[in-house]
Design an enzyme around this catalytic site. Structure first.
Site, PDB file in Angstrom:
ATOM      1  N   ARG A 139      70.950  48.566  11.170  1.00 35.50           N
ATOM      2  CA  ARG A 139      70.692  48.123   9.792  1.00 35.50           C
ATOM      3  C   ARG A 139      71.686  48.786   8.845  1.00 35.50           C
ATOM      4  O   ARG A 139      71.836  50.013   8.822  1.00 35.50           O
ATOM      5  CB  ARG A 139      69.274  48.488   9.368  1.00 35.50           C
ATOM      6  CG  ARG A 139      68.855  47.855   8.044  1.00 35.50           C
ATOM      7  CD  ARG A 139      67.414  48.201   7.687  1.00 35.50           C
ATOM      8  NE  ARG A 139      66.486  47.838   8.744  1.00 35.50           N
ATOM      9  CZ  ARG A 139      66.010  46.601   8.945  1.00 35.50           C
ATOM     10  NH1 ARG A 139      66.397  45.631   8.148  1.00 35.50           N
ATOM     11  NH2 ARG A 139      65.149  46.372   9.921  1.00 35.50           N
TER      12      ARG A 139
ATOM     13  N   GLU B 241      71.023  44.955  17.946  1.00 32.86           N
ATOM     14  CA  GLU B 241      70.448  44.081  16.913  1.00 32.86           C
ATOM     15  C   GLU B 241      71.046  44.422  15.559  1.00 32.86           C
ATOM     16  O   GLU B 241      71.049  45.588  15.154  1.00 32.86           O
ATOM     17  CB  GLU B 241      68.930  44.272  16.881  1.00 32.86           C
ATOM     18  CG  GLU B 241      68.240  43.664  15.686  1.00 32.86           C
ATOM     19  CD  GLU B 241      66.837  44.195  15.485  1.00 32.86           C
ATOM     20  OE1 GLU B 241      66.358  44.196  14.333  1.00 32.86           O
ATOM     21  OE2 GLU B 241      66.197  44.620  16.481  1.00 32.86           O
TER      22      GLU B 241
ATOM     23  N   THR C 137      65.267  40.909  11.448  1.00 34.46           N
ATOM     24  CA  THR C 137      64.812  40.429  10.142  1.00 34.46           C
ATOM     25  C   THR C 137      65.168  38.951   9.972  1.00 34.46           C
ATOM     26  O   THR C 137      65.676  38.523   8.934  1.00 34.46           O
ATOM     27  CB  THR C 137      65.397  41.285   8.988  1.00 34.46           C
ATOM     28  OG1 THR C 137      65.381  42.667   9.337  1.00 34.46           O
ATOM     29  CG2 THR C 137      64.571  41.118   7.717  1.00 34.46           C
TER      30      THR C 137
ATOM     31  N   LYS D   8      57.272  42.365  19.596  1.00 36.49           N
ATOM     32  CA  LYS D   8      57.752  43.558  18.898  1.00 36.49           C
ATOM     33  C   LYS D   8      56.583  44.198  18.154  1.00 36.49           C
ATOM     34  O   LYS D   8      56.063  43.633  17.181  1.00 36.49           O
ATOM     35  CB  LYS D   8      58.863  43.158  17.916  1.00 36.49           C
ATOM     36  CG  LYS D   8      59.229  44.221  16.896  1.00 36.49           C
ATOM     37  CD  LYS D   8      60.246  43.671  15.913  1.00 36.49           C
ATOM     38  CE  LYS D   8      60.441  44.596  14.727  1.00 36.49           C
ATOM     39  NZ  LYS D   8      61.464  44.085  13.781  1.00 36.49           N
TER      40      LYS D   8
ATOM     41  N   GLY E  58      59.960  54.620  14.506  1.00 37.04           N
ATOM     42  CA  GLY E  58      59.345  55.905  14.805  1.00 37.04           C
ATOM     43  C   GLY E  58      59.589  56.432  16.208  1.00 37.04           C
ATOM     44  O   GLY E  58      58.959  57.412  16.607  1.00 37.04           O
TER      45      GLY E  58
ATOM     46  N   GLY F 267      66.330  52.563  15.320  1.00 42.99           N
ATOM     47  CA  GLY F 267      67.284  52.419  14.237  1.00 42.99           C
ATOM     48  C   GLY F 267      67.867  53.745  13.792  1.00 42.99           C
ATOM     49  O   GLY F 267      68.892  54.194  14.284  1.00 42.99           O
TER      50      GLY F 267
END
Length: 229
Positions: free
Chosen positions: A37, A60, A89, A149, A179, A199
Site C-alpha cells: 500500500r 498485492e 481494495t 480474507k 496485524g 503490509g
C-alpha cells in the site's frame, strides 16, 4: 488442508505461458502475500525483486496507492510468470477489469461484494474477498469466491481462525490480513490459516529497499520455523 484450485487466468491482460506459477503453487512456496500500500511505480521493480529474493511469490498492490495499475503492470511484466501479482481494495466490477488489463491475476477486496466476485470469476482471476463474520464468509463462498480474507486480522486472536475452520468447508482457505508479524505468524498457521497477508510489517512508503527485503526474509523464516515446530 487441501487447496481449492482457482481457475487459470484467461483474460486479455496476461498471456499465460506453459510454466506460469499458479496461485496455489505460489502459496505452497510461501503462504505470505505482501501488501504494498502506497507503492510508487518508480519503486515497483526494485521492491518486487527484493520480495522475490526473500521468498515471497504473491504481491498485492492496493488500488488506493499512487498509480496502482502502472505498478501492477510493471510487477506483472517483471515477475508475472514467477509470481502472482494482484490488486487490493478492489471495490467495483470496472476495477476488476482494469486490473485484468494491467496483468493482475489476484483480486482482493476488504468486503464481500457479489458483483466484484462475479466479474473476477468471469475473467478467470483468483477471488479473495474480505469477511469478518461467518455469515459474510458463507455469502462470499456462495457467490463463487476462491478463498476468504479475514479482515481486519488485528481485531481477532488466532483461536478465532480455529473456530471459523470448524464450520467452514475444508477447501475454504482463510487468509488472515492485518496485524500479522514475526511474533504471531506461527500462531495463525497453527490455528488453521491457509495464508497471511502482511503490509506494514514489510512495506511502508519511503522504507529502504534493503530493509523491505530483510523484513520479508525474517517473516518467511518465522513461518518456516513455525512450520517445522
Amino acid at each position: 488442508m487441501a487447496l481449492r484450485k482457482a481457475a487459470r487466468h484467461t483474460g486479455p491482460g496476461y498471456d499465460l505461458g506453459a510454466n506460469v506459477i499458479t496461485f496455489e503453487e505460489a502459496l505452497e512456496a510461501a503462504p505470505v502475500i505482501a501488501i504494498l500500500r502506497g507503492l510508487e511505480p518508480e519503486q515497483a521493480g526494485a521492491v518486487g525483486a527484493v520480495l522475490f529474493e526473500a521468498g515471497i511469490r504473491i504481491i498485492e498492490v492496493p488500488l488506493n496507492s499512487p498509480r496502482p495499475l502502472q505498478s501492477i503492470a510493471m510487477l506483472a511484466k517483471a515477475l508475472g510468470e514467477r509470481a502472482v501479482i494482484g490488486a487490493g481494495t478492489v471495490l467495483s466490477a470496472q476495477a476488476v477489469r482494469d486490473v485484468d488489463r494491467a496483468g493482475g491475476r489476484l483480486i482482493v477486496a476488504p468486503n464481500t461484494d457479489e458483483r466484484v466476485i462475479a466479474e473476477t470469476k468471469k475473467l478467470g482471476l483468483v477471488s479473495l474477498p474480505g469477511f469478518f463474520t461467518p455469515t459474510e464468509a458463507f455469502q462470499a463462498l456462495e457467490a463463487g469466491a476462491d478463498y476468504l480474507k479475514l479482515f481486519p486480522g488485528d481485531a481477532v486472536q488466532p483461536k478465532v481462525v480455529g473456530a471459523l475452520r470448524a464450520v467452514l468447508p475444508p477447501e475454504a482457505g482463510i487468509v488472515v490480513t492485518g496485524g500479522v508479524g514475526v511474533g504471531n505468524i506461527a500462531e495463525f498457521f497453527a490455528a488453521g490459516a491457509m495464508a497471511v497477508a502482511v503490509g506494514s510489517s514489510i512495506f511502508k512508503p519511503g522504507k529502504p529497499v534493503e530493509r523491505i527485503g530483510a523484513d520479508a526474509a525474517d517473516l518467511i523464516a518465522a513461518w518456516k520455523t513455525g512450520k517445522a515446530a
